[in-house]
Scaffold this active site. Structure first.
Site, PDB file in Angstrom:
ATOM      1  N   THR A  47      45.315  21.310  30.443  1.00 46.86           N
ATOM      2  CA  THR A  47      45.821  22.682  30.443  1.00 46.86           C
ATOM      3  C   THR A  47      47.003  22.870  31.389  1.00 46.86           C
ATOM      4  O   THR A  47      47.871  23.714  31.126  1.00 46.86           O
ATOM      5  CB  THR A  47      44.699  23.650  30.842  1.00 46.86           C
ATOM      6  OG1 THR A  47      44.121  23.220  32.095  1.00 46.86           O
ATOM      7  CG2 THR A  47      43.595  23.681  29.792  1.00 46.86           C
ATOM      8  N   GLU A  84      39.349  15.111  37.830  1.00 50.86           N
ATOM      9  CA  GLU A  84      38.628  13.841  37.748  1.00 50.86           C
ATOM     10  C   GLU A  84      37.301  13.964  36.997  1.00 50.86           C
ATOM     11  O   GLU A  84      36.851  13.008  36.384  1.00 50.86           O
ATOM     12  CB  GLU A  84      38.384  13.312  39.165  1.00 50.86           C
ATOM     13  CG  GLU A  84      37.991  11.861  39.249  1.00 50.86           C
ATOM     14  CD  GLU A  84      39.163  10.899  39.058  1.00 50.86           C
ATOM     15  OE1 GLU A  84      38.920   9.766  38.611  1.00 50.86           O
ATOM     16  OE2 GLU A  84      40.314  11.298  39.346  1.00 50.86           O
ATOM     17  N   GLY A 115      48.719  13.065  33.886  1.00 53.05           N
ATOM     18  CA  GLY A 115      48.634  12.186  35.046  1.00 53.05           C
ATOM     19  C   GLY A 115      47.672  11.046  34.825  1.00 53.05           C
ATOM     20  O   GLY A 115      47.326  10.693  33.691  1.00 53.05           O
ATOM     21  N   ARG A 131      37.348   0.614  17.092  1.00 52.47           N
ATOM     22  CA  ARG A 131      37.512  -0.727  17.687  1.00 52.47           C
ATOM     23  C   ARG A 131      38.939  -1.004  18.155  1.00 52.47           C
ATOM     24  O   ARG A 131      39.356  -2.155  18.274  1.00 52.47           O
ATOM     25  CB  ARG A 131      37.066  -1.810  16.701  1.00 52.47           C
ATOM     26  CG  ARG A 131      35.599  -1.718  16.339  1.00 52.47           C
ATOM     27  CD  ARG A 131      35.135  -2.842  15.480  1.00 52.47           C
ATOM     28  NE  ARG A 131      33.713  -2.728  15.184  1.00 52.47           N
ATOM     29  CZ  ARG A 131      33.031  -3.527  14.378  1.00 52.47           C
ATOM     30  NH1 ARG A 131      33.656  -4.538  13.784  1.00 52.47           N
ATOM     31  NH2 ARG A 131      31.751  -3.341  14.177  1.00 52.47           N
ATOM     32  N   GLU A 195      52.539   4.986  46.409  1.00 51.85           N
ATOM     33  CA  GLU A 195      52.511   3.758  45.600  1.00 51.85           C
ATOM     34  C   GLU A 195      53.883   3.090  45.554  1.00 51.85           C
ATOM     35  O   GLU A 195      53.986   1.870  45.540  1.00 51.85           O
ATOM     36  CB  GLU A 195      52.028   4.076  44.184  1.00 51.85           C
ATOM     37  CG  GLU A 195      50.576   4.520  44.097  1.00 51.85           C
ATOM     38  CD  GLU A 195      49.590   3.380  44.357  1.00 51.85           C
ATOM     39  OE1 GLU A 195      49.996   2.207  44.272  1.00 51.85           O
ATOM     40  OE2 GLU A 195      48.424   3.662  44.652  1.00 51.85           O
ATOM     41  N   ARG A 269      47.528 -10.082  40.988  1.00 51.18           N
ATOM     42  CA  ARG A 269      47.536  -8.637  40.751  1.00 51.18           C
ATOM     43  C   ARG A 269      46.818  -7.878  41.856  1.00 51.18           C
ATOM     44  O   ARG A 269      47.018  -6.668  42.024  1.00 51.18           O
ATOM     45  CB  ARG A 269      46.915  -8.325  39.392  1.00 51.18           C
ATOM     46  CG  ARG A 269      47.109  -6.874  38.953  1.00 51.18           C
ATOM     47  CD  ARG A 269      46.804  -6.670  37.490  1.00 51.18           C
ATOM     48  NE  ARG A 269      46.900  -5.269  37.117  1.00 51.18           N
ATOM     49  CZ  ARG A 269      46.746  -4.797  35.883  1.00 51.18           C
ATOM     50  NH1 ARG A 269      46.507  -5.645  34.897  1.00 51.18           N
ATOM     51  NH2 ARG A 269      46.832  -3.511  35.633  1.00 51.18           N
ATOM     52  N   LEU A 271      47.550  -7.977  44.767  1.00 50.68           N
ATOM     53  CA  LEU A 271      48.535  -7.566  45.771  1.00 50.68           C
ATOM     54  C   LEU A 271      48.873  -6.079  45.659  1.00 50.68           C
ATOM     55  O   LEU A 271      49.192  -5.440  46.669  1.00 50.68           O
ATOM     56  CB  LEU A 271      49.815  -8.398  45.643  1.00 50.68           C
ATOM     57  CG  LEU A 271      49.706  -9.895  45.941  1.00 50.68           C
ATOM     58  CD1 LEU A 271      51.086 -10.526  45.944  1.00 50.68           C
ATOM     59  CD2 LEU A 271      49.011 -10.135  47.274  1.00 50.68           C
ATOM     60  N   HIS A 280      40.649   3.428  49.385  1.00 55.29           N
ATOM     61  CA  HIS A 280      39.657   3.875  48.407  1.00 55.29           C
ATOM     62  C   HIS A 280      38.391   4.363  49.091  1.00 55.29           C
ATOM     63  O   HIS A 280      37.741   5.316  48.640  1.00 55.29           O
ATOM     64  CB  HIS A 280      39.317   2.734  47.446  1.00 55.29           C
ATOM     65  CG  HIS A 280      40.202   2.701  46.246  1.00 55.29           C
ATOM     66  ND1 HIS A 280      40.279   1.617  45.395  1.00 55.29           N
ATOM     67  CD2 HIS A 280      41.079   3.614  45.740  1.00 55.29           C
ATOM     68  CE1 HIS A 280      41.144   1.863  44.426  1.00 55.29           C
ATOM     69  NE2 HIS A 280      41.644   3.074  44.619  1.00 55.29           N
ATOM     70  N   HIS A 292      44.829  10.625  46.035  1.00 59.41           N
ATOM     71  CA  HIS A 292      44.746   9.165  46.049  1.00 59.41           C
ATOM     72  C   HIS A 292      45.837   8.545  46.910  1.00 59.41           C
ATOM     73  O   HIS A 292      45.569   7.707  47.776  1.00 59.41           O
ATOM     74  CB  HIS A 292      44.854   8.647  44.608  1.00 59.41           C
ATOM     75  CG  HIS A 292      45.021   7.163  44.505  1.00 59.41           C
ATOM     76  ND1 HIS A 292      43.967   6.286  44.673  1.00 59.41           N
ATOM     77  CD2 HIS A 292      46.120   6.390  44.272  1.00 59.41           C
ATOM     78  CE1 HIS A 292      44.403   5.042  44.534  1.00 59.41           C
ATOM     79  NE2 HIS A 292      45.696   5.083  44.296  1.00 59.41           N
ATOM     80  N   LYS A 361      35.698  -4.285  43.994  1.00 54.60           N
ATOM     81  CA  LYS A 361      35.699  -5.361  42.991  1.00 54.60           C
ATOM     82  C   LYS A 361      36.394  -6.618  43.487  1.00 54.60           C
ATOM     83  O   LYS A 361      36.177  -7.711  42.962  1.00 54.60           O
ATOM     84  CB  LYS A 361      36.377  -4.861  41.704  1.00 54.60           C
ATOM     85  CG  LYS A 361      35.637  -3.713  41.034  1.00 54.60           C
ATOM     86  CD  LYS A 361      36.264  -3.339  39.709  1.00 54.60           C
ATOM     87  CE  LYS A 361      37.579  -2.619  39.893  1.00 54.60           C
ATOM     88  NZ  LYS A 361      37.437  -1.280  40.472  1.00 54.60           N
ATOM     89  N   MET A 886      37.255  43.594  77.623  1.00 49.22           N
ATOM     90  CA  MET A 886      37.392  44.595  78.675  1.00 49.22           C
ATOM     91  C   MET A 886      36.562  44.236  79.900  1.00 49.22           C
ATOM     92  O   MET A 886      35.501  43.603  79.795  1.00 49.22           O
ATOM     93  CB  MET A 886      36.938  45.949  78.145  1.00 49.22           C
ATOM     94  CG  MET A 886      37.910  46.622  77.199  1.00 49.22           C
ATOM     95  SD  MET A 886      39.432  47.153  78.019  1.00 49.22           S
ATOM     96  CE  MET A 886      38.811  48.534  79.004  1.00 49.22           C
ATOM     97  N   ARG A 887      37.060  44.625  81.065  1.00 49.69           N
ATOM     98  CA  ARG A 887      36.239  44.526  82.261  1.00 49.69           C
ATOM     99  C   ARG A 887      34.974  45.354  82.018  1.00 49.69           C
ATOM    100  O   ARG A 887      35.033  46.458  81.482  1.00 49.69           O
ATOM    101  CB  ARG A 887      37.001  45.072  83.466  1.00 49.69           C
ATOM    102  CG  ARG A 887      36.226  44.958  84.776  1.00 49.69           C
ATOM    103  CD  ARG A 887      36.786  45.898  85.836  1.00 49.69           C
ATOM    104  NE  ARG A 887      38.213  45.732  86.075  1.00 49.69           N
ATOM    105  CZ  ARG A 887      38.922  46.516  86.883  1.00 49.69           C
ATOM    106  NH1 ARG A 887      38.331  47.517  87.518  1.00 49.69           N
ATOM    107  NH2 ARG A 887      40.208  46.318  87.049  1.00 49.69           N
TER     108      ARG A 887
END
Length: 1591
Positions: A47, A84, A115, A131, A195, A269, A271, A280, A292, A361, A886-887
């Site tokens: 949206t 998310e 995004g 498939r 990134e 990869r 790296l 993360h 992120h 991972k 106040m006093r």
């Protein structure tokens, strides 16, 4: 027809499928339709994106489809919710169902417009639908463009974690339309730049150089939206657009190259995960409040520090990374305010982060895999590197401990040779000179630290110079601007942290900005800093510049930052400057003087000039850059000609002489040798004399050449005290000298007297006071002098071990005490990161170069919300509490009780004033007048905040708000600390002050003074405390004082049962006025965990309108506080959400919600239907309160399995600490749908507590099953707050019937126990709460098979244990609580589930009974100065444990058999227990006790001196002048000899019977077994009636 745009293409996996450009929508439609033929094209977006771009895509595809001569394909769009939570199994199924409904086939092409969430989700749909179908990535965020869209990774989230289910599925095209970024919020753009920076950091130093130097130009591409299709073709592309597209393409190219080589992430990869291992983990805790890229930015810094600690990466690379990330508005530490404001920030413990990293991972086995940089543009390995947890933990920890073994033959490396970082003083001067000069200069050995980073950033903001790096970052190339400076863009402040040198130099630099330069920028240059920088003086410099014609305005406190500086240029001519506070003022004007309109004559006035060597340093450096300053002989007059600096080709910065003192001092104190290069007798810096002038006198062997210094220390423990040393030429080194003086011996009294350092009181902190306070933690005595201090040395092996050193965010304090810690084991240095100001890698060098091991330490903090207090952005739990009012409002009385509750020292500003000025306030005003008093009072306020800004309670005078300067100071302090307005009825104040004559008269009516001051009190304070306590004593609401002040200092009275696996409830009050109902409150609140005040239902008597006044609401809250200690839920429910508050009065509602925060209310219910801006602003100042983000749907149309509920949940979870969603049930099935929704929500990582309820009779099941803060009613209430509400007791009975609350049997094990009150206590509680449990006596001769069988029974709910079985049951238990272990006995058995297994835990609640009996009777007692325990049996152990928990400073122990008492002393080695032989005389050094606990039978004591068989209780036992408490643990009789004596000898003392202690410990047992608070009012009444009836 639109011409083909100019496209930059990037190849991935052998295909040029990534197309980059501007305004590509027509091009995308044409390319997709002509190269990817299909029957259906489906565009999926959310949206947020749809409102900007969907119509343009529909128009472009329609136009291109109409051009086709063949069969016309369909173009469909599907709009889904953003966020998310949509990236889930349900979200995937929703899209798949849509595709099937639209009869999409295998030739379908799906376009993902959005995004990272859209790309990941739609990509996974494409990978599995039919498939596998073709898809196209059209990322709209920078993060998605450079990261998630490239590489073919697709996935959805599950409750177990992010991206755990997915596939590698390469898109046919990735279209990068940089024009999309023009509608992207700037924070999201910065998010993506993380990134971009990451990719350059691991792969391409040239690209990193470009990013370092072009931040403003890159930002201009999105800040200045293109008109029409500008940028589509190179000819219409601006410089900023070209640079932005180049940066994006460069980042994509690197990732594409890596993906092409390693598509399935088997090594190389990895790296691209630089910063992600730790990032993360941070994101998992802080999501969704931190993005992120923001978390990865912090992760990059931590992982760079890991590399630096391993000796792989140099500090220069770490410094460059910090500067680059900051240039793009990214956080670089967990201390960033954006992190601190996150609700989850308190959960960022080292253990928590390591635990999250465990499921990464990349890991192999127990070791974490981290991408290790070796330099900018390269990594240590072509894959992630295995790193031990201890290495990561050290980096993550906020504190360090220096690990030493005094038994070792050597501490550290015997022969150290090293170079210290470049001089901070010279580095900052060189940066200013090179930037102001013409030409290019290469700076060698520049200090890479916080100070130089902010200096460089500021010079770039002023566009005064450009910076590039050579030699892998070892050389900074500065291209000067010849003095041409520009005002930063409007709204952009120059933030300097706590960098005092930068602040002072830049103040004059900013005056050089010329008027013409401000045309396209802001109107003034604003420089600011952190809270401490805003206290440091800059007034003399500003005064001198103002007198010379510069326009400089103080934005907050007079004499301190922040400053607004008009672009008028520097006039020049004669400038008079007071230079007795800081030589940096002098250097600031000297450095800038050549660019004044007239030649400058600088006259230094106002007393002796401080730190002349630094002025000489500045003049010498100016000479090197081409400007010669002359000094009139015998004067402090300097003449500076007009001119332009000329950059030398190269300038080498010598090592920092102040920093050099630390490794040299370590050699001195440990008896080793250290040689430092690049610092010697030829140095420009005064601190280079430290080795010769101080260390040599202390007995060290010192060898110093022009460029090198070597120090060999004497044998450990043989440093000499040197008497007096004048350290005025090397003031920064005095802290190091103090550390050595602490262990220096010899001379008169082992004294080292350091003078000439008065200016050190206005540095990063009051350094003299800091050294005095922190040395005291080692047991080292000191004496403060006007211009220094004396330190009295002690043998190093007698110093107190384990001291935790507070560093005041001062690098010099931290490093000085690290010297002392090398011979005092277990010392903890807090705030380890403050060394980043001058030696960022100090802790690494201490270990890697000096050979002293360093470990990470995680400090324990009071649990606190990390959003800000009302009006503040970063509440510090340790910040001092300042009382204003106040006093006569009762500030002193309230402050005294608050200090006792918090165990903090109390400062009365009037007493402080009188001690400082040696005159009473009344006399001072009489002699000097009110204006002079107000000036002195304001100076006192500054001093108090500086010296006691943490850990105190401070009561200010009533008129502190009379001056604008004082108000500014209070408002500035309120941004990080609590300022409390103590309110009392003005008529009471008038009455009280009519009799008070200790302070000067106002000279005007008190009511007029109050009217004038009231708005100022409101303006300055961020909390209100309504004082219903009479100043001279009376019925004190001590419990409320304790609750309120603990709340605002990070110990909020939150409902303990709001936790996973427990049930909690709140009572919804529906009274228009709660006061008449207060007497019923104990009955009303039975069983509940909180009380909801429905503010929308409140109506003041005899008033019209539906909006109660703030005064009335405040009085209602205060009244409720006096009747119950339960947390309050403050609710303003609008009509549309089922309440009574007008829907069109949102502003009024939020003013009331803000009032709740000021009153320290624990929970504030906020409707998410309100303005998100208002909610966010409220949440940002919530302090230690919690937000319940609520949504109510009264229509009955809301279905729990629909997207709208998920969206409301996501919004509420983002805005609140607790989520509340209320619907309406029409059928029983609606409750099952609700239950399923809650179960799924709770499976999400970091899920917030949720209140989910269906209204109506049909929804009552949801109320029964809801676990978190279920709203309940009570028969005594005038009405229910909502349809279908049940009482607490009704819910318990229903839970029992549903099998959710099975009946449990509880027992008392002991012998004899027939007359025990425990069954009465617990069974009464069970009955009142509607719990199905029972409590029975179990009398047996021994702990045998019967008890074993009872413990093993499935319905066993817990047991009390009394004599003689408190020890015998221990072998039957699985574990003991710390209290039970310390006391050595068990009186409570609790069945529990741990690790899925049922265990039996032993506890001891006797000590809780004793502690609560003391604390509840005399709350003001705080930490008793002395207490007495009579007896030495098991109960005496509990008494000592209780007194130790109260912080008793002395515990006297008396027992007729001294040997038994000695055993008890040895059992508590950490407690301050002292044996005494008589009860009528206390040890000479100790006071009389204010707490007495007798643990012997009543028959063992007597007041009759003729009874030789009992302990004689003398009259001297009690100090009748104080309010104390006496506890007699004897169960019978009710009036023991001890209590009888107390009644006559000390009528002010509270007396506690043994049965009352029994009740208190029983309440604790009850809550442990049931999770519910015991209904004390009913239980105590029932038990005591039975007890006295049997007496």
């Amino acid at each position: 027809m639109d011409t083909v745009p100019d496209i930059l293409k990037v190849s991935i996996l052998g295909r040029e499928s990534i197309h980059c450009g501007f305004h590509l929508i027509p091009y995308i439609a044409r390319t997709v339709l002509t190269t990817l033929p299909a029957s259906v094209y489906v565009l999926v977006t959310d949206t947020n994106v749809a409102q900007f771009y969907l119509s343009a895509f529909e128009k472009a595809f329609s136009a291109e489809i109409n051009k086709l001569s063949s069969a016309k394909p369909r173009f469909l769009s599907r709009i889904i919710l953003p966020g998310e939570t949509t990236k889930s199994r349900e979200g995937k199924a929703d899209i798949e169902d849509f595709l099937l409904l639209e009869r999409c086939t295998r030739d379908t092409v799906i376009l993902a417009l959005g995004g990272g969430v859209i790309g990941d989700l739609v990509g996974f749909v494409a990978a599995t639908f039919m498939r596998g179908v073709r898809f196209v990535q059209i990322p709209t965020t920078l993060l998605a463009m450079v990261d998630s869209s490239v590489g073919g990774k697709t996935a959805i989230d599950t409750p177990a974690g992010k991206n755990l289910i997915g596939a590698f599925w390469q898109p046919e095209y990735i279209f990068i339309d940089a024009a999309f970024l023009e509608t992207l919020p700037e924070r999201e753009f910065s998010n993506g730049m993380a990134e971009v920076v990451k990719t350059a950091a691991i792969w391409d130093e040239t690209e990193f150089n470009s990013l370092e130097n072009n931040a403003q130009l890159i930002y201009n591409a999105i800040r200045t939206p293109s008109t029409g299709s500008a940028g589509r073709h190179i000819s219409t592309r601006s410089t900023s657009q070209s640079l932005l597209l180049s940066v994006i393409r460069g980042s994509i190219y690197v990732k594409s190259h890596i993906v092409t080589i390693d598509e399935r992430e088997t090594g190389l990869r990895n790296l691209v995960n630089f910063g992600h291992t730790i990032g993360h983990a941070i994101e998992a805790v802080l999501t969704p409040h931190m993005l992120h890229g923001e978390c990865v930015s912090i992760g990059m810094m931590f992982e760079a520090e890991v590399a630096r600690g391993m000796g792989v990466l140099k500090q220069v690379a770490v410094g460059r990374l910090v500067r680059c990330l900051r240039a793009y508005g990214l956080p670089v530490s967990l201390a960033d305010q954006r992190v601190i404001r996150c609700p989850g920030a308190r959960d960022l413990s080292v253990d928590r982060l390591l635990d999250i990293m465990r499921v990464d991972k990349k890991n192999s086995g127990p070791q974490k895999k981290v991408v290790i940089l070796s330099r900018i543009g390269a990594t240590y390995e072509q894959k992630a590197t295995a790193v031990d947890d201890v290495v990561i933990a050290k980096v993550l920890s906020e504190a360090v401990t220096v690990k030493v073994d005094l038994n070792a033959t050597s501490l550290g490396t015997n022969l150290v040779k090293m170079a210290t970082p470049g001089s901070k003083s010279i580095s900052n001067r060189a940066l200013v000179l090179a930037a102001l000069a013409q030409g290019t200069c290469r700076l060698k050995n520049l200090l890479h630290s916080d100070d130089t980073q902010v200096m460089m950033a500021a010079l770039q903001e002023l566009q005064g110079a450009s910076f590039t790096w050579e030699d892998g970052g070892e050389t900074l190339v500065v291209t000067g601007g010849a003095g041409a400076l520009q005002v930063p863009r409007a709204g952009q402040e120059i933030y300097l942290g706590n960098a005092g040198t930068a602040a002072r130099f830049l103040t004059t630099v900013c005056t050089l900005v010329s008027p013409s330069a401000a045309a396209n920028a802001g109107t003034t240059t604003v420089i600011t800093g952190n809270a401490r920088m805003k206290q440091r003086p800059i007034g003399p410099l500003v005064d001198a510049l103002r007198a010379n014609g510069s326009e400089i305005t103080y934005n907050e406190s007079e004499g301190c930052l922040p400053l607004s500086i008009a672009p008028k240029g520097l006039q020049g001519g004669v400038i008079r400057l007071a230079a007795s506070v800081s030589s940096q003022y002098v250097s600031s004007i000297l450095l800038c003087a050549p660019y004044a309109r007239d030649a400058v004559t600088l006259e230094l006035v106002g007393g002796a000039v401080i730190s002349q060597p630094y002025i000489d340093m500045t003049i010498a450096m100016m000479r090197t850059f081409g400007v010669i300053v002359t000094r009139d002989p015998g004067t402090d007059v300097y003449r500076i000609p007009q001119g332009t600096y000329v950059n030398p080709a190269q300038y080498a910065i010598e090592s920092d002489a102040s920093s050099a003192t630390y490794p040299l001092a370590i050699a001195a104190i440990t008896g080793t040798t250290c040689t430092l290069e690049n610092i010697g007798s030829g140095s420009l810096q005064g601190d280079a004399r430290f080795a010769v002038d101080v260390l040599a006198r202390m007995g060290c062997d010192v060898v110093q050449t022009a460029n090198e210094t070597t120090v060999t220390g004497p044998k450990r423990g043989e440093l000499k005290a040197i008497g007096e040393v004048d350290m005025e030429p090397m003031t920064d080194a005095f802290l190091t000298a103090c550390a050595l003086a602490a262990v220096a011996q010899g001379g008169e009294g082992n004294t080292t007297r350091i003078v000439g350092i008065a200016n050190q009181r206005v540095k990063e902190c009051n350094r003299i006071k800091a050294m005095i306070d922190q040395l005291a933690k080692f047991g080292v005595q000191t004496k403060e002098l006007d211009d220094g201090l004396e330190v009295y040395g002690r043998p190093f092996n007698t110093l107190t071990r384990g001291a935790s050193i507070h560093c005041y965010d001062d690098h010099r304090v931290a490093m000085a005490f690290s010297v002392l810690s090398t011979i005092v084991p277990d010392t903890i240095i807090e705030e380890k990161r403050c060394v980043e100001k001058t030696w960022p890698n100090w802790w690494d060098d201490l270990e890697n170069k000096i050979g002293i091991k360093v470990g990470g330490i995680e400090l324990q903090h009071a649990e606190s919300s990390t959003a800000a207090t009302s009006g503040t952005l970063s509440p510090a739990a340790s910040a001092s509490v300042i009382l204003v009012g106040m006093r006569g409002s009762g500030k002193t009385h309230v402050g005294t009780l608050a200090s006792a509750a918090l165990s903090r020292p109390f400062i009365d500003a009037d007493h402080f004033f009188e001690a400082k000025h040696n005159i009473g306030v009344r006399e001072f005003v009489h002699a000097n007048g009110w204006p002079a008093f107000r000036t002195a009072e304001t100076e006192n306020l500054k001093q108090i905040i500086q010296e006691a800004g943490t850990g105190h309670v401070i009561s200010m005078g009533g008129g502190i708000v009379e001056t604008p300067e004082a108000r500014d100071i209070l408002k500035n302090y309120g941004k990080t600390g609590p300022v409390v307005h103590v309110l009392r009825d003005i008529e009471e104040i008038v009455s009280y002050l009519g009799d008070e004559n200790a302070r000067p008269a106002y000279g005007e009516p008190i009511t007029e003074v109050f009217k004038r001051r009231e708005p100022w009190f409101i303006e300055c304070a961020n909390y209100d405390f309504i004082n219903h306590i009479t100043v001279d004593g009376g019925e004190a609401t001590n419990a409320e004082i304790s609750r309120f002040f603990k709340h605002i200092t990070g110990q909020p009275n939150l409902a303990e049962n709001v936790a996973a696996g427990q049930r909690s409830y709140f009572l919804s009050l529906t009274y228009p006025d709660v006061v008449p109902a207060l007497r019923h409150m104990p009955d009303l609140t039975t069983g509940v965990d909180a009380v909801e005040l429905r503010v929308d239902l409140l109506r003041a008597p005899d008033t019209l309108g539906s909006i109660p006044s703030q005064a009335y609401v405040s009085a209602q809250v205060a009244s409720l506080r006096r009747a119950t200690s339960l947390p309050i839920i403050f609710t303003v429910r609008t009509i549309s959400q089922g309440g009574a508050f007008p829907d069109n009065s949102e502003k009024d509602a939020f003013e009331l919600l803000g009032l709740a925060l000021r009153l320290g209310v624990e929970y504030v219910d906020v409707e998410i239907s309100a303005s998100e801006k208002l909610i966010t602003e409220l949440a940002a100042r919530k302090g230690f309160s919690q937000i319940i983000a609520s949504w109510h749907d009264w229509s009955g149309k809301m279905k729990w399995n629909e997207d709208v509920v998920r969206s409301k949940y996501t919004l509420a979870s983002r805005l609140g600490d607790i989520v509340k969603i209320v619907g309406k049930a029409d059928t029983l099935q609606d409750n099952f749908a609700l239950h399923d929704f809650v179960a799924r929500a709770n499976l999400q990582r970091g899920a917030k507590p949720i209140i989910a309820i269906n209204m109506g009779v049909e929804g009552q099941m949801s109320r029964i099953l809801n676990a978190t803060l279920s709203p309940v009613t009570h028969p005594l209430l005038p009405s229910k707050a909502a349809p279908g509400q049940l009482s607490f007791a009704q819910i318990q009975k229903a839970l029992n019937l549903l099998g959710q609350l099975p009946a449990r049997r509880h027992f008392l094990f002991g012998n004899p126990i027939a007359h025990s009150m425990s069954p009465t206590l617990h069974n009464t509680g069970f009955e009142v709460l509607g719990l199905p449990h029972t409590y029975e006596l179990f009398e047996t001769a021994n702990v045998g098979e019967e008890i074993k069988a009872t413990l093993a029974a499935p319905d066993f709910g817990g047991a009390s244990v009394t004599i003689p079985f408190k020890l015998d049951v221990i072998p039957l238990l699985d574990k003991l609580s710390p209290a039970a272990e310390a006391i050595g006995a068990v009186n409570t058995i609790i069945p529990a589930i741990e690790g899925g297994n049922r265990i039996l835990r032993g506890d001891n609640t006797d000590w809780l009974g004793i502690r609560e009996s003391i604390r509840s009777r005399v709350p003001s007692i705080g930490a008793p100065t002395a207490a007495l325990v009579i007896g030495a049996g098991g109960t005496a152990r509990a008494a000592i444990f209780a007194l130790q928990s109260l912080g008793a400073q002395r515990i006297y122990l008396f027992n007729r058999t001294a040997s038994k008492a000695q055993v008890l002393v040895e059992a508590f080695p950490d407690a301050p227990v002292k044996l005494i032989e008589t009860l009528d005389v206390w040890p000479a050094e100790g006071p009389a006790p204010t707490v007495i606990v007798s643990t012997v039978p009543a028959s063992a004591t007597t007041t009759d001196s003729t009874n030789p068989g009992a302990v004689l209780l003398p009259l001297a036992l009690f100090d009748a002048t104080v309010n104390g408490v006496v506890v007699d643990m004897a169960y019978k009789p009710a009036e023991t000899p001890l209590l009888t004596l107390a009644k006559s000898a000390a009528p002010n003392w509270a007396r506690v019977m043994g049965v009352e202690v029994l009740l208190e410990q029983g309440y604790a047992q009850f809550e442990t077994w049931t999770g519910q608070r015991c209904p004390k009012h009913v239980v105590s009444k029932t038990v005591l009636e039975k007890y006295f009836a049997a007496a």
